[in-house]
Design a protein around this motif. Structure first.
Motif, PDB file in Angstrom:
ATOM      1  N   ARG A 284       0.825  -1.217   0.000  1.00 19.15           N
ATOM      2  CA  ARG A 284       0.000   0.000   0.000  1.00 19.15           C
ATOM      3  C   ARG A 284       0.854   1.261   0.000  1.00 19.15           C
ATOM      4  O   ARG A 284       0.504   2.272  -0.629  1.00 19.15           O
ATOM      5  CB  ARG A 284      -0.900  -0.006   1.247  1.00 19.15           C
ATOM      6  CG  ARG A 284      -1.916   1.124   1.303  1.00 19.15           C
ATOM      7  CD  ARG A 284      -2.402   1.338   2.721  1.00 19.15           C
ATOM      8  NE  ARG A 284      -1.345   1.883   3.578  1.00 19.15           N
ATOM      9  CZ  ARG A 284      -1.417   1.982   4.899  1.00 19.15           C
ATOM     10  NH1 ARG A 284      -2.484   1.520   5.534  1.00 19.15           N
ATOM     11  NH2 ARG A 284      -0.418   2.504   5.600  1.00 19.15           N
ATOM     12  N   ASP A 285       1.989   1.210   0.698  1.00 16.46           N
ATOM     13  CA  ASP A 285       2.857   2.384   0.806  1.00 16.46           C
ATOM     14  C   ASP A 285       3.923   2.437  -0.286  1.00 16.46           C
ATOM     15  O   ASP A 285       4.922   3.137  -0.144  1.00 16.46           O
ATOM     16  CB  ASP A 285       3.524   2.402   2.186  1.00 16.46           C
ATOM     17  CG  ASP A 285       2.551   2.794   3.292  1.00 16.46           C
ATOM     18  OD1 ASP A 285       1.379   3.071   2.966  1.00 16.46           O
ATOM     19  OD2 ASP A 285       2.954   2.819   4.469  1.00 16.46           O
ATOM     20  N   GLY A 286       3.719   1.686  -1.373  1.00 17.52           N
ATOM     21  CA  GLY A 286       4.574   1.833  -2.549  1.00 17.52           C
ATOM     22  C   GLY A 286       5.764   0.911  -2.633  1.00 17.52           C
ATOM     23  O   GLY A 286       6.579   1.035  -3.565  1.00 17.52           O
ATOM     24  N   CYS A 287       5.904  -0.027  -1.694  1.00 22.74           N
ATOM     25  CA  CYS A 287       7.041  -0.948  -1.770  1.00 22.74           C
ATOM     26  C   CYS A 287       6.822  -1.976  -2.884  1.00 22.74           C
ATOM     27  O   CYS A 287       5.688  -2.317  -3.221  1.00 22.74           O
ATOM     28  CB  CYS A 287       7.222  -1.671  -0.432  1.00 22.74           C
ATOM     29  SG  CYS A 287       7.646  -0.572   0.943  1.00 22.74           S
ATOM     30  N   THR A 288       7.920  -2.472  -3.441  1.00 23.70           N
ATOM     31  CA  THR A 288       7.850  -3.437  -4.538  1.00 23.70           C
ATOM     32  C   THR A 288       8.661  -4.683  -4.189  1.00 23.70           C
ATOM     33  O   THR A 288       9.436  -4.682  -3.231  1.00 23.70           O
ATOM     34  CB  THR A 288       8.384  -2.833  -5.839  1.00 23.70           C
ATOM     35  OG1 THR A 288       9.751  -2.422  -5.634  1.00 23.70           O
ATOM     36  CG2 THR A 288       7.558  -1.623  -6.260  1.00 23.70           C
ATOM     37  N   ASP A 289       8.476  -5.737  -4.994  1.00 26.02           N
ATOM     38  CA  ASP A 289       9.197  -7.001  -4.800  1.00 26.02           C
ATOM     39  C   ASP A 289       9.079  -7.513  -3.362  1.00 26.02           C
ATOM     40  O   ASP A 289      10.030  -8.077  -2.793  1.00 26.02           O
ATOM     41  CB  ASP A 289      10.685  -6.838  -5.166  1.00 26.02           C
ATOM     42  CG  ASP A 289      10.884  -6.485  -6.633  1.00 26.02           C
ATOM     43  OD1 ASP A 289       9.983  -6.781  -7.431  1.00 26.02           O
ATOM     44  OD2 ASP A 289      11.923  -5.894  -6.964  1.00 26.02           O
ATOM     45  N   GLY A 382      -4.124   3.717   8.066  1.00 22.97           N
ATOM     46  CA  GLY A 382      -3.946   4.534   6.864  1.00 22.97           C
ATOM     47  C   GLY A 382      -2.786   5.499   6.898  1.00 22.97           C
ATOM     48  O   GLY A 382      -2.422   6.062   5.858  1.00 22.97           O
ATOM     49  N   GLU A 383      -2.199   5.737   8.072  1.00 20.93           N
ATOM     50  CA  GLU A 383      -1.060   6.643   8.149  1.00 20.93           C
ATOM     51  C   GLU A 383       0.191   5.972   7.573  1.00 20.93           C
ATOM     52  O   GLU A 383       0.537   4.866   7.957  1.00 20.93           O
ATOM     53  CB  GLU A 383      -0.795   7.021   9.608  1.00 20.93           C
ATOM     54  CG  GLU A 383      -1.822   7.953  10.207  1.00 20.93           C
ATOM     55  CD  GLU A 383      -1.800   9.338   9.590  1.00 20.93           C
ATOM     56  OE1 GLU A 383      -0.694   9.812   9.231  1.00 20.93           O
ATOM     57  OE2 GLU A 383      -2.873   9.944   9.443  1.00 20.93           O
ATOM     58  N   PRO A 384       0.889   6.632   6.615  1.00 16.66           N
ATOM     59  CA  PRO A 384       2.098   6.017   6.062  1.00 16.66           C
ATOM     60  C   PRO A 384       3.251   6.063   7.057  1.00 16.66           C
ATOM     61  O   PRO A 384       3.317   6.959   7.914  1.00 16.66           O
ATOM     62  CB  PRO A 384       2.398   6.899   4.830  1.00 16.66           C
ATOM     63  CG  PRO A 384       1.799   8.221   5.165  1.00 16.66           C
ATOM     64  CD  PRO A 384       0.581   7.941   6.016  1.00 16.66           C
ATOM     65  N   LEU A 385       4.164   5.099   6.949  1.00 16.34           N
ATOM     66  CA  LEU A 385       5.380   5.127   7.759  1.00 16.34           C
ATOM     67  C   LEU A 385       6.365   6.108   7.138  1.00 16.34           C
ATOM     68  O   LEU A 385       6.674   6.013   5.934  1.00 16.34           O
ATOM     69  CB  LEU A 385       6.009   3.744   7.835  1.00 16.34           C
ATOM     70  CG  LEU A 385       5.439   2.744   8.828  1.00 16.34           C
ATOM     71  CD1 LEU A 385       6.252   1.462   8.772  1.00 16.34           C
ATOM     72  CD2 LEU A 385       5.413   3.294  10.227  1.00 16.34           C
ATOM     73  N   GLU A 386       6.876   7.015   7.940  1.00 13.93           N
ATOM     74  CA  GLU A 386       7.769   8.045   7.429  1.00 13.93           C
ATOM     75  C   GLU A 386       9.009   7.452   6.772  1.00 13.93           C
ATOM     76  O   GLU A 386       9.483   7.944   5.740  1.00 13.93           O
ATOM     77  CB  GLU A 386       8.181   8.972   8.581  1.00 13.93           C
ATOM     78  CG  GLU A 386       9.041  10.148   8.153  1.00 13.93           C
ATOM     79  CD  GLU A 386       9.347  11.070   9.313  1.00 13.93           C
ATOM     80  OE1 GLU A 386      10.307  11.864   9.202  1.00 13.93           O
ATOM     81  OE2 GLU A 386       8.636  10.999  10.340  1.00 13.93           O
ATOM     82  N   VAL A 387       9.538   6.355   7.320  1.00 13.50           N
ATOM     83  CA  VAL A 387      10.774   5.776   6.790  1.00 13.50           C
ATOM     84  C   VAL A 387      10.576   5.183   5.394  1.00 13.50           C
ATOM     85  O   VAL A 387      11.548   4.996   4.640  1.00 13.50           O
ATOM     86  CB  VAL A 387      11.302   4.690   7.758  1.00 13.50           C
ATOM     87  CG1 VAL A 387      10.408   3.464   7.738  1.00 13.50           C
ATOM     88  CG2 VAL A 387      12.740   4.330   7.431  1.00 13.50           C
TER      89      VAL A 387
END
Length: 389
Positions: A284-289, A382-387
């Motif tokens: 959800r936060d844009g990570c891949t693989d 729903g809050e994204p992780l800053e890291v």
């Protein structure tokens, strides 16, 4: 139905279990009407929110039986009698000063007294010391029952522990009150065994444990034995309740549930399912693989992948009970796996429980991002992780 032969002379313990047995065998379990396999809908379908608990005594009274919530959030230390705590112990549990608890008692004394708060002095205090084995030289002593401590949690505003207790209560109320009404298959799954389990849990909590409490207050010779037996009954009660609640959560998960049930749903997951839940949050936060690889041969991490910026990512997932802690040796082990074996740019340690101060210190020194229970709740909501940004 054949009746059980009773011994001619019964001990305190025998009488407790014989009475509980008679309740269960003489109508304690409700009968099912033909064609009506489902439990009746709970009264009051409006959801309780946190502000309502803080403001409404009637709503607080409606959930005061759920004292097991206290130990799910944080272990509550008791006096030697196994039933009460002092003002100082209440303050320690909630992480606030003594004056905060004393002020709250002053403002809500009548309500708290109705739920087990007492100020002991004179002969009453001497009797309590003798019965409980408490060593104290004070002339008066304020004590709280577990029910009174739960009452405090619903009144105390400036405590993170109290807030977590309220959130757990709301989670449990949500799960108890929201059942699908348009699914006949679901209604049929409420079996006779389920209803028997619920009734036994009710009898243990409402009858057997209070009887033990009364016997412990009046018995000197068998006091230790009774306390041990009561603890065993309470463990059985909690496990039955947890089992039933877990089944409800697993069978009733809905995508449109409000965030109040987020942590309750995660607490009901097994380790593998929790890992896949975290993998979905990473996606959800844009990570891949993103790959879930927990198990043998995982080289010390549960999830690997790439952040949205292309950095190498590793994640350790721990689905622990909320009253447990992640300790420094566990973080040190993950540091070695993340930094040495995987050469990670971003390393997350995600847990459904708190971290000890030593564990947090090691994580900060070694570049490990700690996602504790509170942060995990926000991330899942729903809050994204800053890291990861």
């Amino acid at each position: 139905m054949a009746t059980r032969a009773r011994p001619s002379a019964c001990s305190h313990t025998d009488r407790v279990f014989l009475y509980a047995d008679s309740l269960i065998h003489s109508g304690g379990v409700p009968k099912l009407c033909p064609g009506h396999g489902a439990m009746p809908p709970p009264e009051g379908q409006n959801m309780i929110n946190e502000s309502a608990l803080l403001e409404s005594q009637s709503l607080r009274n409606s959930v005061l039986e759920r004292t097991d919530v206290l130990d799910r959030v944080k272990a509550l230390s008791l006096l030697p009698d196994g039933m009460h705590v002092t003002t100082a112990m209440v303050a320690t549990y909630f992480g606030v000063g003594l004056e905060a608890i004393k002020s709250l008692v002053k403002d809500h004394r009548t309500e708290l007294e109705a739920n087990g708060y007492q100020l002991l002095a004179g002969e009453e205090l001497r009797s309590f010391k003798n019965l409980s084995g408490l060593q104290s030289h004070t002339r008066s002593l304020a004590i709280f029952s577990r029910r009174a401590v739960l009452n405090v949690a619903m009144l105390l505003r400036d405590s993170e522990v109290a807030r977590q207790v309220r959130m757990y209560l709301l989670d449990m109320e949500y799960l108890a009150r929201t059942q699908p009404v348009d699914n006949p298959v679901h209604r049929e799954t409420v079996s006779l065994d389920d209803r028997i389990d619920q009734r036994i849990t009710h009898i243990l909590g409402k009858t057997v444990v209070p009887m033990f409490n009364a016997l412990i207050e009046t018995s000197g010779e068998h006091r230790k034995e009774l306390i041990a037996l009561r603890a065993g009954v309470q463990r059985i009660e909690r496990r039955l309740h947890q089992h039933h609640t877990r089944l409800q959560r697993l069978e009733g998960v809905r995508d449109d549930r409000p965030t109040v049930g987020v942590m309750a749903a995660m607490d009901a997951m097994n380790g593998r399912r929790f890992e896949h839940h975290i993998a979905k949050l990473l996606h959800r936060d844009g990570c891949t693989d993103v790959v879930v690889q927990g198990g043998r041969g995982d080289r010390g991490v549960d999830i690997i992948g790439l952040t949205a910026a292309g950095q190498r990512l590793v994640v350790q997932c721990k689905r622990f009970a909320p009253y447990l802690n992640i300790t420094s040796p566990e973080v040190q082990k993950f540091v070695g796996a993340a930094k040495v074996l995987h050469n990670a740019d971003v390393a997350l340690y995600v847990a459904t429980c708190p971290f000890t101060p030593e564990a947090l210190s090691i994580a900060a020194e070694t570049g490990i991002t700690v996602v504790h229970r509170g942060l995990l709740e926000e991330w899942s909501a729903g809050e994204p992780l800053e890291v990861l940004e």
